[in-house]
Enzyme design. Structure first.
Site, PDB file in Angstrom:
ATOM      1  N   ASN A  41      11.100  -0.611   3.847  1.00 38.65           N
ATOM      2  CA  ASN A  41      12.500  -0.459   3.452  1.00 38.65           C
ATOM      3  C   ASN A  41      12.544   0.168   2.061  1.00 38.65           C
ATOM      4  O   ASN A  41      12.230  -0.489   1.065  1.00 38.65           O
ATOM      5  CB  ASN A  41      13.188  -1.823   3.457  1.00 38.65           C
ATOM      6  CG  ASN A  41      14.635  -1.748   3.018  1.00 38.65           C
ATOM      7  OD1 ASN A  41      15.226  -0.667   2.938  1.00 38.65           O
ATOM      8  ND2 ASN A  41      15.216  -2.894   2.715  1.00 38.65           N
ATOM      9  N   LYS A  64      15.117   1.134   0.356  1.00 33.57           N
ATOM     10  CA  LYS A  64      16.311   0.744  -0.419  1.00 33.57           C
ATOM     11  C   LYS A  64      16.920   1.976  -1.105  1.00 33.57           C
ATOM     12  O   LYS A  64      16.891   3.069  -0.534  1.00 33.57           O
ATOM     13  CB  LYS A  64      15.965  -0.379  -1.384  1.00 33.57           C
ATOM     14  CG  LYS A  64      15.303  -1.562  -0.663  1.00 33.57           C
ATOM     15  CD  LYS A  64      15.089  -2.758  -1.537  1.00 33.57           C
ATOM     16  CE  LYS A  64      14.414  -3.871  -0.744  1.00 33.57           C
ATOM     17  NZ  LYS A  64      14.241  -5.104  -1.540  1.00 33.57           N
ATOM     18  N   HIS A 104      20.080  -7.618   6.144  1.00 32.41           N
ATOM     19  CA  HIS A 104      19.156  -7.742   5.016  1.00 32.41           C
ATOM     20  C   HIS A 104      19.736  -8.651   3.942  1.00 32.41           C
ATOM     21  O   HIS A 104      20.955  -8.685   3.728  1.00 32.41           O
ATOM     22  CB  HIS A 104      18.853  -6.355   4.441  1.00 32.41           C
ATOM     23  CG  HIS A 104      17.724  -6.347   3.466  1.00 32.41           C
ATOM     24  ND1 HIS A 104      17.893  -6.706   2.145  1.00 32.41           N
ATOM     25  CD2 HIS A 104      16.402  -6.057   3.619  1.00 32.41           C
ATOM     26  CE1 HIS A 104      16.729  -6.612   1.525  1.00 32.41           C
ATOM     27  NE2 HIS A 104      15.814  -6.229   2.393  1.00 32.41           N
ATOM     28  N   GLU A 143      19.924  -8.482   0.820  1.00 33.41           N
ATOM     29  CA  GLU A 143      20.757  -7.814  -0.192  1.00 33.41           C
ATOM     30  C   GLU A 143      22.136  -7.473   0.359  1.00 33.41           C
ATOM     31  O   GLU A 143      23.131  -7.527  -0.372  1.00 33.41           O
ATOM     32  CB  GLU A 143      20.030  -6.561  -0.697  1.00 33.41           C
ATOM     33  CG  GLU A 143      18.804  -6.903  -1.517  1.00 33.41           C
ATOM     34  CD  GLU A 143      17.811  -5.767  -1.646  1.00 33.41           C
ATOM     35  OE1 GLU A 143      16.747  -5.989  -2.225  1.00 33.41           O
ATOM     36  OE2 GLU A 143      18.096  -4.647  -1.138  1.00 33.41           O
ATOM     37  N   GLU A 183      13.038 -13.262   5.753  1.00 36.07           N
ATOM     38  CA  GLU A 183      12.998 -12.995   4.317  1.00 36.07           C
ATOM     39  C   GLU A 183      13.162 -14.297   3.527  1.00 36.07           C
ATOM     40  O   GLU A 183      14.280 -14.820   3.444  1.00 36.07           O
ATOM     41  CB  GLU A 183      14.144 -12.069   3.908  1.00 36.07           C
ATOM     42  CG  GLU A 183      14.096 -10.672   4.447  1.00 36.07           C
ATOM     43  CD  GLU A 183      15.257  -9.866   3.877  1.00 36.07           C
ATOM     44  OE1 GLU A 183      15.011  -9.094   2.935  1.00 36.07           O
ATOM     45  OE2 GLU A 183      16.397 -10.035   4.350  1.00 36.07           O
ATOM     46  N   GLY A 241      11.159 -11.561  -6.105  1.00 32.88           N
ATOM     47  CA  GLY A 241      11.631 -11.255  -7.450  1.00 32.88           C
ATOM     48  C   GLY A 241      12.100 -12.460  -8.250  1.00 32.88           C
ATOM     49  O   GLY A 241      12.871 -12.312  -9.196  1.00 32.88           O
ATOM     50  N   SER A 294       7.634 -10.161  -0.184  1.00 33.37           N
ATOM     51  CA  SER A 294       6.758  -9.549  -1.193  1.00 33.37           C
ATOM     52  C   SER A 294       5.318  -9.393  -0.699  1.00 33.37           C
ATOM     53  O   SER A 294       4.360  -9.857  -1.321  1.00 33.37           O
ATOM     54  CB  SER A 294       6.781 -10.364  -2.494  1.00 33.37           C
ATOM     55  OG  SER A 294       8.068 -10.377  -3.054  1.00 33.37           O
TER      56      SER A 294
END
Length: 250
Positions: free
Chosen positions: A9, A11, A95, A97, A167, A173, A213
Site C-alpha cells: 500500500n 498511500k 483501511h 487510516e 491491522e 507507528g 509494520s
C-alpha cells in the site's frame, strides 16, 4: 489451498515519475516466477500507468479505496466502474487510516464491499483494533464486530473475491510492537470467526494478511505462522529492496 499474498500500500507517496521508477525497480528485483501473489497499490492518479507498465509481469495493481456509489455528485471520489475502466480489479477497503482519519464507519465500508463484489472485484478487507482496545483487552470483540458489521453479510459465493487484512493499529507507528505470536493468535481467532459464520471450507481457504509494520527483519518469522498468509505492507513497500526481501521471505 489458500493463496500467499504480499500487497504494498503506497498511500499518498510517489508522483508519476517516482511511480515508474519504483515499478521498474520491483520488476528487476522480484522473481519472475513465484507462487506468491504480489500486489501494488499506487495513488489514484498513477493507477492507469501502473496497469500499463505491469501488463506483462506477474504483479497486480490495486486501488487504495473507492466510493460505494455507482456515480453522481461526489466530488473527488472514484467509482468501481472507473477503476475497472483502467484495468484495476482489486481494491483495498476499510483501511485503518480511512476509518480513523476519514471517519468511515462499518456501514459505509459494508456498502463499499457490496459495490466492489457486485462488480466482481477482489476486496482486500482491512480491520483491526487500536491501542485502547488492546490495553482494555477488548481487542477480540472489536475485531469480531468489524468483521460482522462490515463483511460477514456477504454471500458464500463472494468469498473467492475476498482477502482479509488484519491491522493491529496499536502496533503501527506507536512505538509498540506486536510479536509474531500475537499475530498468530489474532489470525487464528479471525479464522474461527469466519468458520462459525461460513463453515470450514471458506475459513480454511480465505487468505489473512498481517498489516502490522512488516519489515525484512521480521517478515520470515511472521510469515512462518500457520494462519498468516502474507502481509499488507506500508512503508517497506516504498523501497524495492525491502519489498522484494519481504516477498522472498514468504
Amino acid at each position: 489451498m489458500r493463496k500467499k499474498i504480499v500487497a504494498g500500500n503506497w498511500k499518498m507517496h510517489k508522483n508519476a515519475e517516482q511511480t515508474e521508477d519504483l515499478l521498474n525497480d520491483l520488476i528487476a528485483k522480484l522473481p519472475t516466477e513465484t507462487a506468491v501473489q504480489v500486489i501494488v497499490a499506487p495513488t489514484f492518479v498513477n493507477l492507469a500507468s501502473a496497469v500499463a507498465h505491469l501488463e506483462f509481469t506477474n504483479l497486480t495493481v490495486a486501488a487504495q479505496n473507492m466510493h460505494q456509489a455507482e456515480g453522481g455528485a461526489f466530488t473527488g471520489e472514484i467509482s468501481a466502474d472507473m477503476l475497472q475502466s483502467v484495468g484495476v480489479q482489486t481494491v483495498i477497503l476499510g483501511h485503518s487510516e480511512r476509518r480513523a482519519i476519514f471517519h468511515e464507519t462499518d456501514a459505509i465500508i459494508a456498502n463499499k464491499v457490496d459495490t466492489a463484489l457486485e462488480h466482481d472485484m477482489t476486496v482486500i478487507f482491512c480491520f483491526g483494533e487500536e491501542l485502547k482496545d488492546r490495553q482494555s483487552k477488548n481487542h477480540f470483540n472489536v475485531v469480531e464486530n468489524q468483521l460482522k458489521d462490515g463483511l460477514l453479510h456477504i454471500k458464500e459465493s463472494d468469498w473467492g473475491n475476498v482477502v482479509l487484512a488484519y491491522e493491529p493499529v496499536w502496533a503501527i507507528g506507536t512505538g509498540e510492537t506486536a510479536s509474531p505470536e500475537q499475530a498468530q493468535e489474532m489470525h487464528e481467532f479471525i479464522r474461527e470467526v469466519v468458520l462459525k459464520a461460513f463453515g470450514k471450507e471458506i475459513a480454511e481457504n480465505v487468505s489473512i494478511l498481517y498489516g502490522g509494520s512488516v519489515k525484512p527483519e521480521n517478515a520470515k518469522e511472521i510469515f512462518s505462522k500457520p494462519d498468516v498468509d502474507g502481509g499488507l505492507i506500508g512503508g517497506a513497500a516504498l523501497k524495492a529492496d525491502d519489498f522484494a526481501a519481504i516477498v522472498n521471505a514468504i
